[in-house]
Design an enzyme around this catalytic site. Structure first.
Site: not given
Ligand code: AMP
Length: 332
Positions: A111, A194, A197
């Site tokens: 992040k 996979k 989003k």
């Protein structure tokens, strides 16, 4: 009975990967465990959602989980922000969590790289908040994906450190919940790995997806130029279509398309049309239920209130005992 705690990030609609990979297991777990399922709205503040977005994301998650069959009479379903005791435990755990170890957490490092302008303290202390979520109910088990394993390891570290500091065995060391069935990976529609989003809207089939959007997305799913010779190996994108069929189609239907692939007579348009039909059959009852549940403000309010009360019962007991262990004594 073993205590299981699991948090759900309110990041909007759930896709069929979430359903088959997580929710279906929650439905089994709630039958023979004391489950606490919370909506992690404190956690979601690291990305600074607007007040309107925050409330609507939380409502969607709550409505979807109820529509899928999480049962508020079997499990405790609550909003993290309804249990302020969590923040108190978070504060205590932060006193014994060190900057170096928090900075080494791989999700933090990632992040910090992807959002360099917003490396806030909430992000750094995400693992202590997660530990507080789990330890507030003194959980035995936590159903975690691969990405959360390191956080769970840290929860054990913090529990252990608290126990050693105060010479107690108060906190259990929670372990990962292992399902009887093996974990499945639901592929997306864009031909890569996979369903996710982050791979974009066109990769995901949402459980509440509108019928026409669903059909369009599936008809546009990535395939290849077709089998070049009999019995050739499936390419990844085509294997993905078959994997999605395994979730919702009859075995004889799948077999007939596999045979057609093997003898090179397959038409991908027909394959995708079949998948779209079978997916629609699977999704349509959920679509209705999600819509009805989301509109039923009374139900959402009753469930949230009942969950908050039950979660606080357990949480306030923990905080009371933790305060005694730490040495807070009342003067009045
Ligand atoms: P996320 O919000 O994407 O972290 O997903 C929440 C949970 O849903 C994960 O921890 C997994 O258990 C499950 N999940 C998400 N995507 C998939 C997928 N494509 N296949 C299987 N399980 C998934």
């Amino acid at each position: 009975m073993e205590i299981v705690v699991s948090g759900i990030r309110p990041t909007g609609k759930l896709h069929i990967g979430n359903y088959f990979g997580a929710v279906r297991n929650f439905l089994k777990m709630q039958e023979n465990h004391q489950c606490y399922f919370f909506i992690a709205d404190f956690h979601s503040l690291t990305t600074h959602p607007t007040p309107t977005d925050l409330h609507s994301s939380v409502s969607i998650v709550l409505a979807e989980y109820l529509a899928f069959g999480l049962d508020p009479d079997k499990s405790v379903i609550y909003l993290q922000s309804d249990v302020p005791e969590v923040t108190e435990l978070y504060l205590y755990l932060n006193m014994n969590a060190y900057k170096g170890e928090l900075e080494r957490v791989s999700t933090f490092k990632e992040k910090a790289k992807t959002q360099p302008d917003n490396i806030n303290a909430g992000l750094l202390t995400y693992p202590t908040l997660m530990a507080a979520d789990i330890l507030i109910h003194n959980a035995d088990k936590v159903p975690v994906g691969k990405d959360q394993e390191q956080h769970l390891e840290m929860t054990r570290t913090f529990a252990n450190r608290f126990n050693r500091l105060y010479k107690t065995d108060y906190f259990k060391e929670p372990t990962a919940f292992t399902y009887n069935s093996k974990l499945i990976k639901v592929p997306g529609l864009t031909g890569t790995g996979k369903m996710s989003k982050s791979a974009g809207e066109s990769d995901c089939i949402y459980v509440g997806e509108d019928a026409d959007v669903l059909k369009k997305k599936i008809m546009r799913a990535v395939t290849d130029s077709g089998p070049q010779k009999p019995n050739s190996k499936l390419s990844q994108p085509v294997a993905n279509i078959f994997s999605l069929m395994e979730l919702v189609s009859e075995q004889n239907v799948i077999d007939s398309f596999k045979n057609a692939y093997a003898d090179c007579s397959i038409r991908y348009g027909d394959l995708k049309k079949q998948l779209a039909e079978d997916m629609e059959k699977f999704i349509s009852p959920y679509r209705e239920r999600i819509k009805d549940t989301l509109e039923n403000k009374q139900l959402l309010s009753r469930v949230a209130r009942q969950g908050a009360e039950r979660a606080r019962e357990s949480a306030s007991q923990t905080i009371k005992e933790v305060r005694e262990i730490i040495g807070f004594k009342k003067f009045y």
